[in-house]
Scaffold this active site. Structure first.
Site, short mmCIF file in Angstrom:
data_model
loop_
_atom_site.label_atom_id
_atom_site.label_comp_id
_atom_site.label_asym_id
_atom_site.label_seq_id
_atom_site.Cartn_x
_atom_site.Cartn_y
_atom_site.Cartn_z
N TYR A 118 0.84 -1.19 0.00
CA TYR A 118 0.00 0.00 0.00
C TYR A 118 0.88 1.24 0.00
CZ TYR A 118 0.92 0.99 4.95
OH TYR A 118 1.53 1.33 6.14
N ARG A 134 8.74 3.79 -4.45
CA ARG A 134 8.72 2.80 -3.35
C ARG A 134 7.69 1.71 -3.62
NH1 ARG A 134 7.79 5.29 2.43
NH2 ARG A 134 5.67 5.51 1.66
N ARG A 168 -7.61 -20.22 -2.36
CA ARG A 168 -6.53 -20.08 -1.38
C ARG A 168 -5.45 -21.16 -1.53
NH1 ARG A 168 -5.18 -21.72 3.92
NH2 ARG A 168 -4.31 -20.04 5.19
N HIS A 188 -1.02 -21.44 -0.62
CA HIS A 188 0.10 -20.68 -0.07
C HIS A 188 1.05 -20.23 -1.18
CE1 HIS A 188 -1.50 -21.87 3.77
NE2 HIS A 188 -0.64 -21.06 4.36
N LYS A 201 6.50 -1.94 2.10
CA LYS A 201 5.29 -1.32 2.67
C LYS A 201 4.12 -2.30 2.49
CE LYS A 201 3.32 3.31 3.20
NZ LYS A 201 3.35 3.29 4.66
N GLU A 225 11.74 2.92 14.50
CA GLU A 225 10.75 3.78 13.85
C GLU A 225 9.42 3.59 14.55
OE1 GLU A 225 9.74 2.74 9.77
OE2 GLU A 225 9.74 0.60 10.23
N LEU A 246 11.09 1.17 7.26
CA LEU A 246 10.56 1.60 5.96
C LEU A 246 11.44 2.74 5.44
CD1 LEU A 246 8.00 1.12 4.14
CD2 LEU A 246 7.18 3.27 5.11
N1 PDD Z 1 2.88 5.07 7.27
N2 PDD Z 1 7.42 3.91 9.12
C1 PDD Z 1 6.31 3.16 9.00
C2 PDD Z 1 6.28 1.83 9.63
C3 PDD Z 1 5.20 3.66 8.27
O1 PDD Z 1 4.11 2.89 8.13
C4 PDD Z 1 5.27 4.95 7.71
C5 PDD Z 1 4.13 5.53 6.92
C6 PDD Z 1 6.44 5.70 7.88
C7 PDD Z 1 6.59 7.07 7.26
O2 PDD Z 1 6.76 6.93 5.86
P1 PDD Z 1 6.41 8.12 4.87
O3 PDD Z 1 7.18 9.28 5.30
O4 PDD Z 1 6.87 7.62 3.55
O5 PDD Z 1 4.93 8.34 4.96
C8 PDD Z 1 7.50 5.15 8.58
C9 PDD Z 1 1.69 5.51 6.54
C10 PDD Z 1 1.48 6.98 6.57
C11 PDD Z 1 0.50 4.72 7.02
O6 PDD Z 1 0.70 3.53 7.30
O7 PDD Z 1 -0.60 5.25 7.10
#
Ligand code: PDD
Length: 280
Positions: free
Chosen positions: A33, A52, A101, A103, A147, A179, A203
């Site tokens: 996402y 990304r 489904r 795996h 992500k 983070e 991330l």
């Molecule tokens: N999340 N780290 C994690 C684990 C994240 O899920 C996100 C972003 C960030 C910040 O990344 P960026 O600057 O590219 O938005 C860091 C989004 C906003 C979300 O899950 O809603």
């Protein structure tokens, strides 16, 4: 007004969209996402979000998504939802598609599921007030650089923060504060703005990269180097950075005040510069 979303090539009322119970996003969290932000109808760092996304699709070997078509789709979502000149968030999810489904990957391959929506967005947190955070053990997998929609550890951590009266949870692995559950983490130690180096454990956040650029611009010493949990008590300031939070000063960690319990001067300056960059 009826919310309009995008699903597999068509725009339709969000309420009418049906996603298969065999969708691998539903069954396995088998997808990626992105969350991108528009300021006054203009997307911030959209190319970086799409780069990304491409990396994530490649890492998961999800083919067939037309990433090059997404900028026009996102713009159309803003228009169709009367957000063409508004502050908005676009949420995009791409899964491996719907198939019985197994795996292993569907064989033969099926088209990916592509879903996107836009909504008006006003941040809840205020950088003049800052936020409280907690620290929590990082129970995530070893590919946090993707992500992925598999966000259960992030959900549990964020709920733990909420239950503690905080806004964000900072993941700690092997003694290192990495983070947040949905944002990047920075601490200012001995005058240096520090954040964890990019690795498979965080991330590659776009706001993190922009914030490091802003440190350079502002002449703030900055280093991508691990922040150990035991160093936090001597941090003069801390802040989070992310698409939804922008740069957000941290005023308490695990119930202990940070920077005297008010937003620190460097975090405040970076928050100001970040917002100005987003509006530029
Ligand atoms: N999340 N780290 C994690 C684990 C994240 O899920 C996100 C972003 C960030 C910040 O990344 P960026 O600057 O590219 O938005 C860091 C989004 C906003 C979300 O899950 O809603």
């Amino acid at each position: 007004m009826t919310a309009i979303a995008f699903h597999n090539g068509t725009f339709q009322a969000k309420a009418d969209i049906r996603i298969s119970p065999e969708d691998r996003g539903f069954l396995f969290a088998d997808g990626v996402y992105e969350v991108a932000r528009a300021y006054g109808g203009r997307f911030f760092e959209l190319d970086a979000h799409l780069a990304r996304l491409r990396d994530g699709l490649a890492a998961l070997m999800i083919g067939g998504a037309q990433v090059e078509a997404l900028p026009a789709i996102f713009a159309e979502l803003l228009t169709r939802n009367a957000l063409a000149t508004s502050d908005a968030l676009v949420y995009l999810q791409i899964t491996r598609g719907a198939a019985p489904r197994t795996h292993f990957f569907p064989d033969p391959a099926v088209p990916p599921t592509v879903y996107a929506e836009a909504r008006a967005f006003q941040p809840k947190a205020d950088p003049r007030k800052g936020i409280a955070v907690i620290t929590t053990p990082d129970t995530r997998w070893a590919r946090c650089d993707i992500k992925s929609v598999a966000l259960l550890p992030n959900v549990l951590a964020n709920q733990q923060a909420r239950a503690a009266g905080a806004t964000e949870a900072v993941f700690v692995r092997d003694g290192v504060a990495l983070e947040g559950s949905s944002s990047s983490f920075f601490a200012i130690v001995d005058g240096d703005v520090r954040t964890a180096p990019c690795s498979n454990y965080i991330l590659p956040s776009i706001s993190r990269r922009v914030t490091l650029e802003l440190c350079r611009e502002a002449g703030f010493p900055h280093r991508e180097t691990p922040i150990f949990l035991h160093e936090l008590p001597k941090a003069s300031e801390m802040f989070m950075a992310g698409t939804t939070l922008e740069v957000m000063p941290v005023v308490a960690v695990d119930g202990r005040p940070v920077a005297g319990g008010t937003p620190g001067p460097m975090a405040t300056e970076l928050a100001r510069r970040f917002h100005a960059r987003a509006l530029a």
